[in-house]
Design a protein around this motif. Structure first.
Motif, PDB file in Angstrom:
ATOM      1  N   VAL A 127      24.635  -2.438  -4.778  1.00  0.00           N
ATOM      2  CA  VAL A 127      24.261  -3.481  -3.825  1.00  0.00           C
ATOM      3  C   VAL A 127      22.900  -3.150  -3.219  1.00  0.00           C
ATOM      4  CG1 VAL A 127      24.820  -4.469  -1.557  1.00  0.00           C
ATOM      5  CG2 VAL A 127      26.610  -4.209  -3.284  1.00  0.00           C
ATOM      6  N   ALA A 128      22.720  -1.895  -2.833  1.00  0.00           N
ATOM      7  CA  ALA A 128      21.456  -1.474  -2.212  1.00  0.00           C
ATOM      8  C   ALA A 128      20.279  -1.645  -3.160  1.00  0.00           C
ATOM      9  CB  ALA A 128      21.570  -0.018  -1.755  1.00  0.00           C
ATOM     10  N   GLU A 129      20.529  -1.518  -4.439  1.00  0.00           N
ATOM     11  CA  GLU A 129      19.468  -1.648  -5.444  1.00  0.00           C
ATOM     12  C   GLU A 129      18.803  -3.019  -5.383  1.00  0.00           C
ATOM     13  OE1 GLU A 129      16.999  -0.302  -8.388  1.00  0.00           O
ATOM     14  OE2 GLU A 129      18.535   0.885  -7.401  1.00  0.00           O
ATOM     15  N   ALA A 130      19.532  -4.032  -4.962  1.00  0.00           N
ATOM     16  CA  ALA A 130      19.005  -5.395  -4.920  1.00  0.00           C
ATOM     17  C   ALA A 130      18.095  -5.653  -3.719  1.00  0.00           C
ATOM     18  CB  ALA A 130      20.160  -6.388  -4.910  1.00  0.00           C
ATOM     19  N   TYR A 131      17.930  -4.676  -2.851  1.00  0.00           N
ATOM     20  CA  TYR A 131      17.148  -4.870  -1.631  1.00  0.00           C
ATOM     21  C   TYR A 131      16.029  -3.832  -1.548  1.00  0.00           C
ATOM     22  CZ  TYR A 131      21.024  -7.867  -0.443  1.00  0.00           C
ATOM     23  OH  TYR A 131      21.957  -8.850  -0.470  1.00  0.00           O
ATOM     24  N   GLU A 174      13.490  -3.544   0.386  1.00  0.00           N
ATOM     25  CA  GLU A 174      13.165  -3.080   1.736  1.00  0.00           C
ATOM     26  C   GLU A 174      14.183  -2.046   2.225  1.00  0.00           C
ATOM     27  OE1 GLU A 174      15.573  -6.841   2.008  1.00  0.00           O
ATOM     28  OE2 GLU A 174      13.775  -6.300   0.920  1.00  0.00           O
ATOM     29  N   LEU A 175      15.423  -2.145   1.762  1.00  0.00           N
ATOM     30  CA  LEU A 175      16.445  -1.149   2.099  1.00  0.00           C
ATOM     31  C   LEU A 175      16.128   0.181   1.430  1.00  0.00           C
ATOM     32  CD1 LEU A 175      19.149  -0.165   3.248  1.00  0.00           C
ATOM     33  CD2 LEU A 175      20.265  -1.209   1.275  1.00  0.00           C
ATOM     34  N   LYS A 176      15.714   0.107   0.181  1.00  0.00           N
ATOM     35  CA  LYS A 176      15.404   1.336  -0.551  1.00  0.00           C
ATOM     36  C   LYS A 176      14.227   2.076   0.068  1.00  0.00           C
ATOM     37  CE  LYS A 176      15.047  -0.625  -4.544  1.00  0.00           C
ATOM     38  NZ  LYS A 176      14.881  -0.867  -5.977  1.00  0.00           N
ATOM     39  N   ALA A 177      13.403   1.378   0.841  1.00  0.00           N
ATOM     40  CA  ALA A 177      12.263   2.008   1.502  1.00  0.00           C
ATOM     41  C   ALA A 177      12.599   2.446   2.929  1.00  0.00           C
ATOM     42  CB  ALA A 177      11.078   1.036   1.536  1.00  0.00           C
ATOM     43  N   THR A 218      13.746   4.549   5.911  1.00  0.00           N
ATOM     44  CA  THR A 218      13.808   6.003   6.113  1.00  0.00           C
ATOM     45  C   THR A 218      15.231   6.483   6.360  1.00  0.00           C
ATOM     46  OG1 THR A 218      11.609   5.902   7.079  1.00  0.00           O
ATOM     47  CG2 THR A 218      12.872   7.908   7.467  1.00  0.00           C
ATOM     48  N   ASN A 219      15.976   5.761   7.175  1.00  0.00           N
ATOM     49  CA  ASN A 219      17.358   6.143   7.466  1.00  0.00           C
ATOM     50  C   ASN A 219      18.198   6.130   6.193  1.00  0.00           C
ATOM     51  OD1 ASN A 219      19.586   6.838   9.089  1.00  0.00           O
ATOM     52  ND2 ASN A 219      20.139   4.688   9.339  1.00  0.00           N
ATOM     53  N   PHE A 220      18.027   5.097   5.373  1.00  0.00           N
ATOM     54  CA  PHE A 220      18.767   5.004   4.116  1.00  0.00           C
ATOM     55  C   PHE A 220      18.405   6.165   3.193  1.00  0.00           C
ATOM     56  CE2 PHE A 220      19.177   3.468  -0.282  1.00  0.00           C
ATOM     57  CZ  PHE A 220      20.538   3.227  -0.300  1.00  0.00           C
ATOM     58  N   LEU A 221      17.128   6.499   3.129  1.00  0.00           N
ATOM     59  CA  LEU A 221      16.690   7.600   2.268  1.00  0.00           C
ATOM     60  C   LEU A 221      17.275   8.935   2.732  1.00  0.00           C
ATOM     61  CD1 LEU A 221      12.960   6.601   1.667  1.00  0.00           C
ATOM     62  CD2 LEU A 221      14.864   6.451   0.038  1.00  0.00           C
ATOM     63  N   GLN A 222      17.339   9.142   4.049  1.00  0.00           N
ATOM     64  CA  GLN A 222      17.938  10.374   4.582  1.00  0.00           C
ATOM     65  C   GLN A 222      19.426  10.425   4.266  1.00  0.00           C
ATOM     66  OE1 GLN A 222      16.936  10.150   8.724  1.00  0.00           O
ATOM     67  NE2 GLN A 222      14.968  11.201   8.454  1.00  0.00           N
ATOM     68  N   LEU A 223      20.123   9.316   4.441  1.00  0.00           N
ATOM     69  CA  LEU A 223      21.549   9.268   4.127  1.00  0.00           C
ATOM     70  C   LEU A 223      21.789   9.508   2.640  1.00  0.00           C
ATOM     71  CD1 LEU A 223      22.574   6.200   6.322  1.00  0.00           C
ATOM     72  CD2 LEU A 223      23.237   8.582   6.705  1.00  0.00           C
ATOM     73  N   ALA A 267      19.717   7.424  -7.437  1.00  0.00           N
ATOM     74  CA  ALA A 267      18.320   7.669  -7.747  1.00  0.00           C
ATOM     75  C   ALA A 267      17.492   6.429  -7.457  1.00  0.00           C
ATOM     76  CB  ALA A 267      18.166   8.075  -9.204  1.00  0.00           C
ATOM     77  N   PHE A 268      16.956   6.370  -6.250  1.00  0.00           N
ATOM     78  CA  PHE A 268      16.054   5.305  -5.904  1.00  0.00           C
ATOM     79  C   PHE A 268      14.656   5.887  -5.867  1.00  0.00           C
ATOM     80  CE2 PHE A 268      20.048   4.072  -3.881  1.00  0.00           C
ATOM     81  CZ  PHE A 268      20.200   2.792  -4.388  1.00  0.00           C
ATOM     82  N   PRO A 269      13.684   5.190  -6.402  1.00  0.00           N
ATOM     83  CA  PRO A 269      12.323   5.719  -6.363  1.00  0.00           C
ATOM     84  C   PRO A 269      11.834   5.798  -4.925  1.00  0.00           C
ATOM     85  CG  PRO A 269      12.343   3.500  -7.276  1.00  0.00           C
ATOM     86  CD  PRO A 269      13.767   3.898  -7.056  1.00  0.00           C
ATOM     87  N   ARG A 270      11.144   6.845  -4.608  1.00  0.00           N
ATOM     88  CA  ARG A 270      10.574   7.035  -3.267  1.00  0.00           C
ATOM     89  C   ARG A 270       9.383   6.078  -3.111  1.00  0.00           C
ATOM     90  NH1 ARG A 270      13.506  10.194   0.027  1.00  0.00           N
ATOM     91  NH2 ARG A 270      14.480  11.874  -1.083  1.00  0.00           N
ATOM     92  N   PRO A 271       9.200   5.536  -1.918  1.00  0.00           N
ATOM     93  CA  PRO A 271       8.034   4.674  -1.719  1.00  0.00           C
ATOM     94  C   PRO A 271       6.758   5.516  -1.801  1.00  0.00           C
ATOM     95  CG  PRO A 271       9.228   4.994   0.341  1.00  0.00           C
ATOM     96  CD  PRO A 271      10.028   5.647  -0.742  1.00  0.00           C
ATOM     97  N   ALA A 272       5.731   4.889  -2.274  1.00  0.00           N
ATOM     98  CA  ALA A 272       4.448   5.584  -2.395  1.00  0.00           C
ATOM     99  C   ALA A 272       3.928   5.955  -1.022  1.00  0.00           C
ATOM    100  CB  ALA A 272       3.438   4.697  -3.128  1.00  0.00           C
ATOM    101  N   ALA A 273       3.440   7.159  -0.923  1.00  0.00           N
ATOM    102  CA  ALA A 273       2.969   7.639   0.394  1.00  0.00           C
ATOM    103  C   ALA A 273       1.572   7.150   0.701  1.00  0.00           C
ATOM    104  CB  ALA A 273       2.987   9.164   0.428  1.00  0.00           C
TER     105      ALA A 273
END
Length: 190
Positions: free
Chosen positions: A105-109, A111-114, A116-121, A184-190
């Motif tokens: 489900v998260a893959e479809a969003y 902005e969610l994948k980017a 910070t809280n989601f990435l930490q979790l 495995a979600f790609p990290r946003p570009a820094a």
């Protein structure tokens, strides 16, 4: 007492010492199995404690996926208090599958994948999954050692009468679920 009497006494003492050593080894192995199972339940609880935050974060973006959120919440309760080894493995397998659906489900969003809280979790969950896998391996290794001892001669002669039995391995019926979900979600570009 003659030499024959001393010999018999020596054999009896040696047999008694061997029996005590066998018993103590079986007690130690049984304690290690309990410790191993406890390690699994600790990791499952850590994962279950992380899930409400994960669900809330995803739910903020994907409000129409209510069914997945409800299933994850229900499965979380089963994971925390499942009972024995087989029930725990079944609850663990169900939760692993549902987490895979939650991440789908998260893959479809984007902005969610980017977020910070989601990435930490996600990182915390990946860490817990690694520790959970280690805990499962440790438990199964201790079960293997106990079961081998209970089945081996001469311990087999005394193990069952003294209350020692084989323990079940930690496994689930679905081989596709025996590994951690791919997170495995790609990290946003820094």
């Amino acid at each position: 007492m003659g030499i024959f009497g001393w010999s018999i006494l020596g054999v009896v003492v040696l047999a008694l010492v061997a029996l005590i050593a066998m018993y103590n080894r079986l007690v130690r192995l049984r304690a290690l199995v309990k410790e191993g199972f406890s390690g699994i339940t600790v990791q499952l609880r850590r994962r279950a404690d992380l899930i409400p935050n994960l669900v809330e974060t995803v739910q903020g973006y994907a409000t129409h996926e209510r069914e997945v959120f409800e299933q994850v919440t229900q499965a979380r309760a089963a994971t925390v208090n499942p009972g024995g080894v087989a029930a725990t493995a079944q609850a663990d397998a169900q939760m692993t599958g549902l987490l895979g659906r939650l991440f789908a489900v998260a893959e479809a969003y984007p902005e969610l994948k980017a977020n910070t809280n989601f990435l930490q979790l996600q990182d915390q969950l990946a860490s817990i999954e690694g520790e959970l896998q280690s805990s499962r391996r440790y438990y199964n290794a201790t079960v293997r050692d106990l079961n081998s001892s209970v089945q081996s001669f001469p311990a087999v002669l005394v193990a069952r009468p003294l209350g020692f039995a084989e323990e079940p391995f930690y496994q689930d019926d679905d081989p596709a679920i025996q590994s951690a979900p791919k997170v495995a979600f790609p990290r946003p570009a820094a």
